[in-house]
Design a protein around this motif. Sequence first.
Motif, PDB file in Angstrom:
ATOM      1  N   PRO A   1      10.204  -5.268   1.249  1.00  0.00           N
ATOM      2  CA  PRO A   1      10.880  -6.420   1.751  1.00  0.00           C
ATOM      3  C   PRO A   1      10.330  -7.026   3.059  1.00  0.00           C
ATOM      4  CG  PRO A   1      12.149  -4.538   2.524  1.00  0.00           C
ATOM      5  CD  PRO A   1      10.841  -3.930   1.890  1.00  0.00           C
ATOM      6  N   VAL A   2       9.203  -6.455   3.495  1.00  0.00           N
ATOM      7  CA  VAL A   2       8.572  -7.055   4.532  1.00  0.00           C
ATOM      8  C   VAL A   2       7.222  -7.324   4.218  1.00  0.00           C
ATOM      9  CG1 VAL A   2       9.784  -5.775   6.376  1.00  0.00           C
ATOM     10  CG2 VAL A   2       7.741  -4.836   5.094  1.00  0.00           C
ATOM     11  N   ALA A   3       6.436  -8.426   5.279  1.00  0.00           N
ATOM     12  CA  ALA A   3       4.964  -8.828   4.899  1.00  0.00           C
ATOM     13  C   ALA A   3       4.271  -7.725   5.225  1.00  0.00           C
ATOM     14  CB  ALA A   3       5.036 -10.143   5.629  1.00  0.00           C
ATOM     15  N   VAL A   4       3.126  -7.362   4.386  1.00  0.00           N
ATOM     16  CA  VAL A   4       2.194  -6.476   4.798  1.00  0.00           C
ATOM     17  C   VAL A   4       1.127  -6.932   5.603  1.00  0.00           C
ATOM     18  CG1 VAL A   4       0.670  -4.412   4.083  1.00  0.00           C
ATOM     19  CG2 VAL A   4       2.851  -4.927   2.956  1.00  0.00           C
ATOM     20  N   ASP A   5       0.722  -6.494   6.573  1.00  0.00           N
ATOM     21  CA  ASP A   5      -0.683  -7.021   7.407  1.00  0.00           C
ATOM     22  C   ASP A   5      -1.341  -5.649   8.103  1.00  0.00           C
ATOM     23  OD1 ASP A   5       0.794  -6.704   9.479  1.00  0.00           O
ATOM     24  OD2 ASP A   5       0.871  -8.816  10.113  1.00  0.00           O
ATOM     25  N   ARG A   6      -2.325  -5.799   8.802  1.00  0.00           N
ATOM     26  CA  ARG A   6      -3.040  -4.758   9.263  1.00  0.00           C
ATOM     27  C   ARG A   6      -2.115  -4.348  10.464  1.00  0.00           C
ATOM     28  NH1 ARG A   6      -8.423  -3.086   9.338  1.00  0.00           N
ATOM     29  NH2 ARG A   6      -8.490  -1.369  10.756  1.00  0.00           N
ATOM     30  N   GLN A   7      -1.585  -5.037  11.162  1.00  0.00           N
ATOM     31  CA  GLN A   7      -0.639  -4.480  12.339  1.00  0.00           C
ATOM     32  C   GLN A   7       0.647  -3.566  11.621  1.00  0.00           C
ATOM     33  OE1 GLN A   7       1.260  -7.725  14.668  1.00  0.00           O
ATOM     34  NE2 GLN A   7       2.085  -6.266  16.138  1.00  0.00           N
ATOM     35  N   LEU A   8       1.283  -3.939  10.672  1.00  0.00           N
ATOM     36  CA  LEU A   8       2.148  -3.217   9.873  1.00  0.00           C
ATOM     37  C   LEU A   8       1.726  -1.832   9.611  1.00  0.00           C
ATOM     38  CD1 LEU A   8       5.098  -3.583   8.640  1.00  0.00           C
ATOM     39  CD2 LEU A   8       3.951  -3.591   6.586  1.00  0.00           C
TER      40      LEU A   8
ATOM     41  N   ALA B   1      13.050  -1.015  10.259  1.00  0.00           N
ATOM     42  CA  ALA B   1      11.769  -1.731   9.928  1.00  0.00           C
ATOM     43  C   ALA B   1      10.514  -0.732  10.241  1.00  0.00           C
ATOM     44  CB  ALA B   1      11.429  -2.670  11.213  1.00  0.00           C
ATOM     45  N   ASP B   2      10.604   0.245  10.738  1.00  0.00           N
ATOM     46  CA  ASP B   2       9.547   1.401  10.950  1.00  0.00           C
ATOM     47  C   ASP B   2       9.723   2.161   9.792  1.00  0.00           C
ATOM     48  OD1 ASP B   2       9.379   0.601  13.528  1.00  0.00           O
ATOM     49  OD2 ASP B   2       9.558   2.422  14.591  1.00  0.00           O
ATOM     50  N   ARG B   3      10.919   2.483   9.270  1.00  0.00           N
ATOM     51  CA  ARG B   3      10.770   2.914   7.766  1.00  0.00           C
ATOM     52  C   ARG B   3       9.941   2.220   6.771  1.00  0.00           C
ATOM     53  NH1 ARG B   3      17.047   3.954   7.247  1.00  0.00           N
ATOM     54  NH2 ARG B   3      17.230   3.932   9.638  1.00  0.00           N
ATOM     55  N   TRP B   4      10.013   1.133   6.721  1.00  0.00           N
ATOM     56  CA  TRP B   4       9.213   0.120   5.665  1.00  0.00           C
ATOM     57  C   TRP B   4       7.502   0.179   6.259  1.00  0.00           C
ATOM     58  CZ3 TRP B   4      10.734  -0.328   1.202  1.00  0.00           C
ATOM     59  CH2 TRP B   4      12.128  -0.442   0.920  1.00  0.00           C
ATOM     60  N   ALA B   5       7.435   0.333   7.630  1.00  0.00           N
ATOM     61  CA  ALA B   5       5.865   0.323   8.037  1.00  0.00           C
ATOM     62  C   ALA B   5       5.598   1.774   7.336  1.00  0.00           C
ATOM     63  CB  ALA B   5       5.981   0.234   9.633  1.00  0.00           C
TER      64      ALA B   5
ATOM     65  N   ILE C   1       2.333   4.995   3.522  1.00  0.00           N
ATOM     66  CA  ILE C   1       2.235   6.232   2.249  1.00  0.00           C
ATOM     67  C   ILE C   1       1.399   5.341   1.000  1.00  0.00           C
ATOM     68  CG2 ILE C   1       3.357   7.099   0.661  1.00  0.00           C
ATOM     69  CD1 ILE C   1       5.604   7.788   2.861  1.00  0.00           C
ATOM     70  N   LYS C   2       1.710   3.989   0.808  1.00  0.00           N
ATOM     71  CA  LYS C   2       0.948   3.555  -0.318  1.00  0.00           C
ATOM     72  C   LYS C   2      -0.541   3.549   0.070  1.00  0.00           C
ATOM     73  CE  LYS C   2       2.640   2.474  -3.554  1.00  0.00           C
ATOM     74  NZ  LYS C   2       2.864   3.379  -4.667  1.00  0.00           N
ATOM     75  N   VAL C   3      -0.858   3.060   1.378  1.00  0.00           N
ATOM     76  CA  VAL C   3      -2.414   3.293   1.480  1.00  0.00           C
ATOM     77  C   VAL C   3      -2.910   4.581   1.494  1.00  0.00           C
ATOM     78  CG1 VAL C   3      -3.870   3.036   3.728  1.00  0.00           C
ATOM     79  CG2 VAL C   3      -2.091   1.423   3.579  1.00  0.00           C
ATOM     80  N   LEU C   4      -2.252   5.554   1.919  1.00  0.00           N
ATOM     81  CA  LEU C   4      -2.532   6.992   1.740  1.00  0.00           C
ATOM     82  C   LEU C   4      -2.806   7.210   0.190  1.00  0.00           C
ATOM     83  CD1 LEU C   4      -0.485   9.297   4.177  1.00  0.00           C
ATOM     84  CD2 LEU C   4      -2.953   8.750   4.267  1.00  0.00           C
ATOM     85  N   GLN C   5      -2.049   6.637  -0.611  1.00  0.00           N
ATOM     86  CA  GLN C   5      -2.106   6.951  -2.020  1.00  0.00           C
ATOM     87  C   GLN C   5      -3.429   6.373  -2.657  1.00  0.00           C
ATOM     88  OE1 GLN C   5       1.880   5.738  -3.294  1.00  0.00           O
ATOM     89  NE2 GLN C   5       2.452   7.943  -3.459  1.00  0.00           N
ATOM     90  N   LEU C   6      -3.596   5.033  -2.355  1.00  0.00           N
ATOM     91  CA  LEU C   6      -4.801   4.356  -2.664  1.00  0.00           C
ATOM     92  C   LEU C   6      -5.895   4.910  -2.152  1.00  0.00           C
ATOM     93  CD1 LEU C   6      -4.173   0.303  -2.083  1.00  0.00           C
ATOM     94  CD2 LEU C   6      -4.772   1.923  -4.217  1.00  0.00           C
ATOM     95  N   SER C   7      -6.087   5.708  -1.128  1.00  0.00           N
ATOM     96  CA  SER C   7      -7.112   6.204  -0.548  1.00  0.00           C
ATOM     97  C   SER C   7      -7.625   7.366  -1.236  1.00  0.00           C
ATOM     98  CB  SER C   7      -6.864   6.584   0.910  1.00  0.00           C
ATOM     99  OG  SER C   7      -6.246   7.872   1.099  1.00  0.00           O
ATOM    100  N   GLN C   8      -6.923   8.012  -2.093  1.00  0.00           N
ATOM    101  CA  GLN C   8      -7.082   9.178  -2.946  1.00  0.00           C
ATOM    102  C   GLN C   8      -7.323   8.944  -4.456  1.00  0.00           C
ATOM    103  OE1 GLN C   8      -7.595  12.261  -1.212  1.00  0.00           O
ATOM    104  NE2 GLN C   8      -7.238  10.743   0.526  1.00  0.00           N
ATOM    105  N   ASN C   9      -6.743   7.487  -4.841  1.00  0.00           N
ATOM    106  CA  ASN C   9      -6.708   7.182  -6.351  1.00  0.00           C
ATOM    107  C   ASN C   9      -7.078   5.543  -6.394  1.00  0.00           C
ATOM    108  OD1 ASN C   9      -5.553   9.373  -7.798  1.00  0.00           O
ATOM    109  ND2 ASN C   9      -4.096   9.205  -5.819  1.00  0.00           N
ATOM    110  N   LEU C  10      -8.347   5.162  -6.197  1.00  0.00           N
ATOM    111  CA  LEU C  10      -8.707   3.920  -6.241  1.00  0.00           C
ATOM    112  C   LEU C  10      -9.792   3.885  -7.293  1.00  0.00           C
ATOM    113  CD1 LEU C  10      -8.154   1.485  -4.566  1.00  0.00           C
ATOM    114  CD2 LEU C  10     -10.305   1.869  -3.601  1.00  0.00           C
ATOM    115  N   GLU C  11      -9.396   2.789  -8.197  1.00  0.00           N
ATOM    116  CA  GLU C  11     -10.491   2.558  -9.349  1.00  0.00           C
ATOM    117  C   GLU C  11     -11.732   1.911  -8.555  1.00  0.00           C
ATOM    118  OE1 GLU C  11     -10.209   3.476 -12.481  1.00  0.00           O
ATOM    119  OE2 GLU C  11      -7.962   3.945 -12.067  1.00  0.00           O
ATOM    120  N   PHE C  12     -12.776   2.245  -9.411  1.00  0.00           N
ATOM    121  CA  PHE C  12     -14.293   1.883  -8.650  1.00  0.00           C
ATOM    122  C   PHE C  12     -14.251   0.313  -8.622  1.00  0.00           C
ATOM    123  CE2 PHE C  12     -18.616   0.163  -9.317  1.00  0.00           C
ATOM    124  CZ  PHE C  12     -19.005   1.034  -8.444  1.00  0.00           C
TER     125      PHE C  12
END
Length: 194
Positions: free
Chosen positions: A84-91, A162-166, A171-182
Motif C-alpha cells: 500500500p506504499v510507494a517503493v523507493d530506495r529510501q523505503l 509504516a515500518d512494517r511495510w518497509a 523481504i521481497k528484496v531479500l527473496q529476489l536476491s536469492q531467486n532472480l532469473e538471468f
Amino acid sequence: MTMASRRPVALLGAVLLLIGSAGCELRQAMYDQEKYEPLEASAFFADGMSFRPQVDGTVAQGQLMLDEHFYQGKVQGQLAATLPVAVDRQLLEHGRARFNIFCAPCHDRTGSGNGMVVQRGLKQPPSFHQERLREVPVGHFYDVMTNGFGVMYSYASRIPVADRWAIVAYIKVLQLSQNLEFDQLPAEDQRQLQ
Ligand code: HEC
C-alpha cells in the motif's frame, strides 16, 4: 545614582509585587473550584459515576483506521497482493535497517532462518526463500508481524505500521536476491556473467 532616581524604582517594585500576588490568588481559586476528580462518584447521574461512558462508535483522534490495505494488509478481506506504499530506495534502506534490528536475531540477515536466537535453541523459522513463502501475497508478511504466527509473537506494539511495510518491501528484496532469473538482471550484470 542619586536618591531621587532610586525612589521610583522601589515604588515600581512594590506595585509589581502586588500584581503578582493577585495572580496567585486567582490561580488558587481556579485550582479549588468545584469539579469532579477522575473516577469520583456522582449522585447526579443514574449510574452513580461522574465519568460518562463513551458514545457508541467513538473513535479517538488519529485512530480511525479505515484503510484496510494499509492497516490490516488486506483488500476486501483477502491478504493483499500489493504494497500500500510507494517503493523507493529510501523505503528499502529503512526496511533493511528495521529488518536487521527486529527480525534478523531469529531470521538472520538473509532471511534463511538461522539467526543467533535460533542457534541458541529457539524453534527455527522457515526460510523466506522456500517456494511457499516466495509465493504468498505480501499481506502475509504484514499479517505475521501484526498478529504473530505460531511461536513468533506479534510486533504490532513495537513496529509502527509504516515500518512494517518497509520491512515487507525489504523481504521481497531479500527473496529476489536469492531467486532472480538471468534476464531480470541489469544489462551490466548480465554482461559480466556472460
Ligand atoms: C524471536 C525470534 C523471532 C523474531 C525476532 C522474528 N521471528 Fe518471525 N518467526 C519466528 C519463528 C520461530 C517462526 C516460526 C513460527 C512457527 O511456525 O511456530 C517465525 C515465522 C515467521 C514467518 C513465517 C510464517 C509462515 O507462513 O510460515 C514470517 C513471514 C516471519 N516470521 C516474519 C518475521 C518478521 C518480518 C520479523 C521481524 C519483524 C520476525 N519474523 C521476527 C521467530 C522470530
